[in-house]
Scaffold this motif. Structure first.
Motif, mmCIF file in Angstrom:
data_model
loop_
_atom_site.group_PDB
_atom_site.id
_atom_site.type_symbol
_atom_site.label_atom_id
_atom_site.label_comp_id
_atom_site.label_asym_id
_atom_site.label_seq_id
_atom_site.Cartn_x
_atom_site.Cartn_y
_atom_site.Cartn_z
ATOM 1 N N HIS A 116 0.842 -1.119 -0.146
ATOM 2 C CA HIS A 116 -0.043 -0.133 0.039
ATOM 3 C C HIS A 116 0.910 1.276 -0.017
ATOM 4 C CE1 HIS A 116 -2.448 -3.130 1.896
ATOM 5 N NE2 HIS A 116 -3.593 -2.713 1.276
ATOM 6 N N VAL A 117 0.292 2.307 -0.511
ATOM 7 C CA VAL A 117 0.882 3.615 -0.359
ATOM 8 C C VAL A 117 0.117 4.582 0.623
ATOM 9 C CG1 VAL A 117 1.406 5.966 -1.529
ATOM 10 C CG2 VAL A 117 1.954 3.721 -2.781
ATOM 11 N N VAL A 118 0.741 4.898 1.559
ATOM 12 C CA VAL A 118 -0.167 5.512 2.845
ATOM 13 C C VAL A 118 0.255 6.826 2.955
ATOM 14 C CG1 VAL A 118 -0.807 5.204 5.175
ATOM 15 C CG2 VAL A 118 -0.238 3.149 3.630
ATOM 16 N N PRO A 119 -0.838 7.832 2.940
ATOM 17 C CA PRO A 119 -0.533 9.228 3.343
ATOM 18 C C PRO A 119 -0.185 9.520 5.087
ATOM 19 C CG PRO A 119 -2.155 8.996 1.857
ATOM 20 C CD PRO A 119 -2.019 7.732 2.289
ATOM 21 N N SER A 120 0.682 9.973 5.333
ATOM 22 C CA SER A 120 1.115 10.139 6.904
ATOM 23 C C SER A 120 -0.047 11.098 7.253
ATOM 24 C CB SER A 120 2.285 11.009 6.882
ATOM 25 O OG SER A 120 2.291 12.219 6.295
ATOM 26 N N TRP A 121 -0.230 10.960 8.808
ATOM 27 C CA TRP A 121 -1.217 11.813 9.366
ATOM 28 C C TRP A 121 -1.118 13.419 9.155
ATOM 29 C CZ3 TRP A 121 -1.521 15.870 13.017
ATOM 30 C CH2 TRP A 121 -3.089 16.006 13.735
ATOM 31 N N ASP A 122 0.136 13.868 9.165
ATOM 32 C CA ASP A 122 0.411 15.232 8.824
ATOM 33 C C ASP A 122 0.192 15.582 7.470
ATOM 34 O OD1 ASP A 122 2.633 14.215 7.938
ATOM 35 O OD2 ASP A 122 3.732 15.122 9.670
ATOM 36 N N LEU A 123 -0.233 14.651 6.611
ATOM 37 C CA LEU A 123 -0.208 14.733 5.123
ATOM 38 C C LEU A 123 1.087 14.934 4.393
ATOM 39 C CD1 LEU A 123 -3.610 16.931 5.238
ATOM 40 C CD2 LEU A 123 -3.519 14.511 5.214
ATOM 41 N N LYS A 124 2.137 15.080 4.947
ATOM 42 C CA LYS A 124 3.347 15.505 4.387
ATOM 43 C C LYS A 124 4.190 14.496 3.615
ATOM 44 C CE LYS A 124 3.920 19.306 7.623
ATOM 45 N NZ LYS A 124 4.782 19.878 8.731
ATOM 46 N N THR A 125 3.857 13.267 4.080
ATOM 47 C CA THR A 125 4.625 12.041 3.560
ATOM 48 C C THR A 125 3.850 10.878 2.931
ATOM 49 O OG1 THR A 125 6.179 12.458 5.142
ATOM 50 C CG2 THR A 125 6.628 10.537 4.211
ATOM 51 N N LEU A 126 4.219 10.028 1.911
ATOM 52 C CA LEU A 126 3.713 8.986 1.582
ATOM 53 C C LEU A 126 4.380 7.812 1.898
ATOM 54 C CD1 LEU A 126 2.358 9.988 -1.869
ATOM 55 C CD2 LEU A 126 0.889 9.782 -0.012
ATOM 56 N N TRP A 127 3.928 6.805 2.606
ATOM 57 C CA TRP A 127 4.843 5.667 3.022
ATOM 58 C C TRP A 127 4.334 4.513 2.283
ATOM 59 C CZ3 TRP A 127 8.652 6.439 6.261
ATOM 60 C CH2 TRP A 127 8.569 7.435 7.325
ATOM 61 N N VAL A 128 5.418 3.903 1.559
ATOM 62 C CA VAL A 128 5.217 2.947 0.880
ATOM 63 C C VAL A 128 5.353 1.558 1.636
ATOM 64 C CG1 VAL A 128 5.764 1.396 -1.126
ATOM 65 C CG2 VAL A 128 5.937 3.749 -1.398
ATOM 66 N N ASN A 129 4.466 0.621 1.950
ATOM 67 C CA ASN A 129 4.555 -0.459 2.875
ATOM 68 C C ASN A 129 5.422 -1.783 2.160
ATOM 69 O OD1 ASN A 129 1.138 -0.152 4.126
ATOM 70 N ND2 ASN A 129 3.077 1.227 4.213
ATOM 71 N N ASN A 130 6.533 -1.799 2.200
ATOM 72 C CA ASN A 130 7.333 -2.932 1.656
ATOM 73 C C ASN A 130 7.074 -4.257 2.614
ATOM 74 O OD1 ASN A 130 7.992 -1.162 -0.474
ATOM 75 N ND2 ASN A 130 9.828 -0.278 0.953
ATOM 76 N N ASN A 131 6.005 -4.928 2.273
ATOM 77 C CA ASN A 131 5.724 -6.083 3.324
ATOM 78 C C ASN A 131 6.911 -6.902 3.466
ATOM 79 O OD1 ASN A 131 2.944 -8.519 3.295
ATOM 80 N ND2 ASN A 131 4.091 -7.330 5.145
ATOM 81 N N ARG A 132 7.216 -7.686 2.593
ATOM 82 C CA ARG A 132 8.444 -8.777 2.651
ATOM 83 C C ARG A 132 9.833 -8.043 2.688
ATOM 84 N NH1 ARG A 132 7.287 -12.087 5.418
ATOM 85 N NH2 ARG A 132 5.866 -10.548 5.869
ATOM 86 N N GLY A 133 10.094 -6.804 2.364
ATOM 87 C CA GLY A 133 11.192 -6.120 2.398
ATOM 88 C C GLY A 133 11.508 -5.766 3.812
ATOM 89 N N HIS A 134 10.416 -5.671 4.688
ATOM 90 C CA HIS A 134 10.447 -5.221 6.150
ATOM 91 C C HIS A 134 10.937 -3.624 6.087
ATOM 92 C CE1 HIS A 134 9.349 -9.358 7.242
ATOM 93 N NE2 HIS A 134 10.586 -9.677 6.563
ATOM 94 N N THR A 135 10.675 -3.049 5.290
ATOM 95 C CA THR A 135 10.762 -1.695 5.330
ATOM 96 C C THR A 135 9.604 -0.709 4.665
ATOM 97 O OG1 THR A 135 11.561 -1.529 2.948
ATOM 98 C CG2 THR A 135 13.141 -1.961 4.828
#
Length: 392
Positions: A116-135
């Motif tokens: 998933h690509v997830v917007p942060s609470w403060d809207l400033k960052t998009l976090w990419v969930n690398n599930n099997r890369g553990h990052t």
């Protein structure tokens, strides 16, 4: 059952209105006889919601999505370029699409199995969930540049508490809910769970609890946000249930849980956490997205290439759109102006753009392999609760 509840509420409301009129009629006639005009009763005030400590105030007690109106962008994101970010689980990339031209503008290399690509609470960052890369890979939505990976174990999905105090990692295979610092991602508290496959969630109107779906054991959890504790757990009444996306109703009274094996949406009373009822939608029911006017919810049926439309006011399904040439509509989001529903085609290496007024497919764009939780960004709202974009 849900439709009957809505009808009963309307009937009860009408009955109360009649009784009220009967009770005040004589008083009105007396006032008129004395040559005075009866006072017009003031509309009932909406009681303020006592929300989770530190949470921004609820704008409308009857509509949790009141901040999500068309193009109502926060000052934080108003200058960000509009883009669609598509994590490709089998290509280990994020495809970036310009929604105006429907063209791919960039492909970003990320860690193993981005979900998933997830917007942060403060809207400033998009976090990419690398599930099997553990990052987690941070992307600056202003520049489109990826930053340095942050080590986070088993980040299948990511949410944020409504007060912005914690990030909540859905560690699916670890069987944990991990509360972390929302910026550094350092662990604050780890909550082991007995269910298997925690994956999606949504928060109550007041933010004091959230409902979590457990994909592989067919269960639901109720979690106290402030205490960071599981306070309820139940197994769905369907053999082989696989609950997916979770979304709360505008008035906060109901939670809707997509189930790809029950082929429909479970309707749950979140406060009481009693046994939910099933509303059939289509094969492989998967993602849930609310329209910009809070009137409808778009339901993706991945196994049959369709999108069901649920009307909150009527409490029932009103339309069903079929993608031409089929497809596998999965996760996504609604454009800032509310006119386009963007969805990943999980098993077809493509993305769909669908007109939210007509259901007509506007574009079909080739991307990497295994596209999953795409994010449309920016979107209206004051803050993000995570996933592919739950804004309030």
């Amino acid at each position: 059952m849900h439709r009957h509840l809505v009808k009963s509420a309307l009937v009860a409301g009408a009955a109360l209105a009649v009784l009220s009129a009967c009770g005040t009629g004589s008083g009105e006639r007396t006032s008129e006889a004395r040559g005075t005009k009866a006072a017009v009763p003031a509309p009932p005030e909406k009681k303020p919601i006592k929300g989770l400590p530190g949470m921004p105030p609820v704008l409308d007690p009857e509509d949790v999505y009141a901040a999500d109106r068309p193009n109502k962008l926060s000052p934080v994101v108003k200058d960000f370029p509009s883009r669609v970010y598509v994590p490709n689980t089998e290509s280990d990339t994020v495809t970036v699409i310009d929604p105006k031209t429907y063209e791919v503008t960039e492909t970003i290399r990320v860690g193993r199995q981005p979900q998933h690509v997830v917007p942060s609470w403060d809207l400033k960052t998009l976090w990419v969930n690398n599930n099997r890369g553990h990052t987690l890979t941070p992307i600056d939505p202003k520049t489109g540049r990826a930053g340095k990976d942050v080590e986070v174990h088993d980040p299948y999905n990511l949410y944020f508490t409504p007060n912005g105090r914690y990030a909540v990692v859905m560690a699916s295979l670890d069987r944990e809910l991990v509360f972390r610092d929302p910026h550094t991602m350092k662990v604050k508290k780890t909550v082991p769970v007995s269910c298997y496959g925690v994956n999606h969630a949504d928060f109550s109107l007041d933010g004091r609890y959230f409902i979590v779906s457990c994909e592989f054991s067919g269960e639901l959890l109720k979690v106290d946000t402030e205490k960071m504790e599981v306070v309820g757990q139940q197994r769905l009444p369907f053999e082989g249930a696989m609950p997916q996306d979770v979304k709360v109703s505008p008035d906060g009274k109901w939670f809707y849980i997509a189930d790809m094996m029950a082929h429909g949406v479970w309707v749950l009373d979140g406060d009481r956490f009693t046994e939910p009822t099933l509303m059939p939608t289509g094969k492989g029911c998967h993602g849930l997205y609310v329209s910009r006017d809070s009137r409808e919810m778009y339901v993706t049926n991945r196994g049959e290439g369709t999108i069901s439309v649920f009307d909150f006011t009527q409490g029932k399904l009103t339309k069903k759109w079929k993608l031409p040439e089929g497809g596998s509509p999965d996760m996504g989001g609604v454009s800032a102006d509310g006119k386009v529903l963007w969805l990943s085609g999980r098993y077809d290496a493509e993305v769909y753009a669908v007109d939210t007024r007509t259901g007509i497919q506007l574009a079909r764009i080739p991307v990497g392999s295994g596209p999953h939780g795409l994010a449309v960004y920016p979107q209206p709202g004051r803050y993000s609760l995570g996933h592919t974009g739950i804004f309030r």
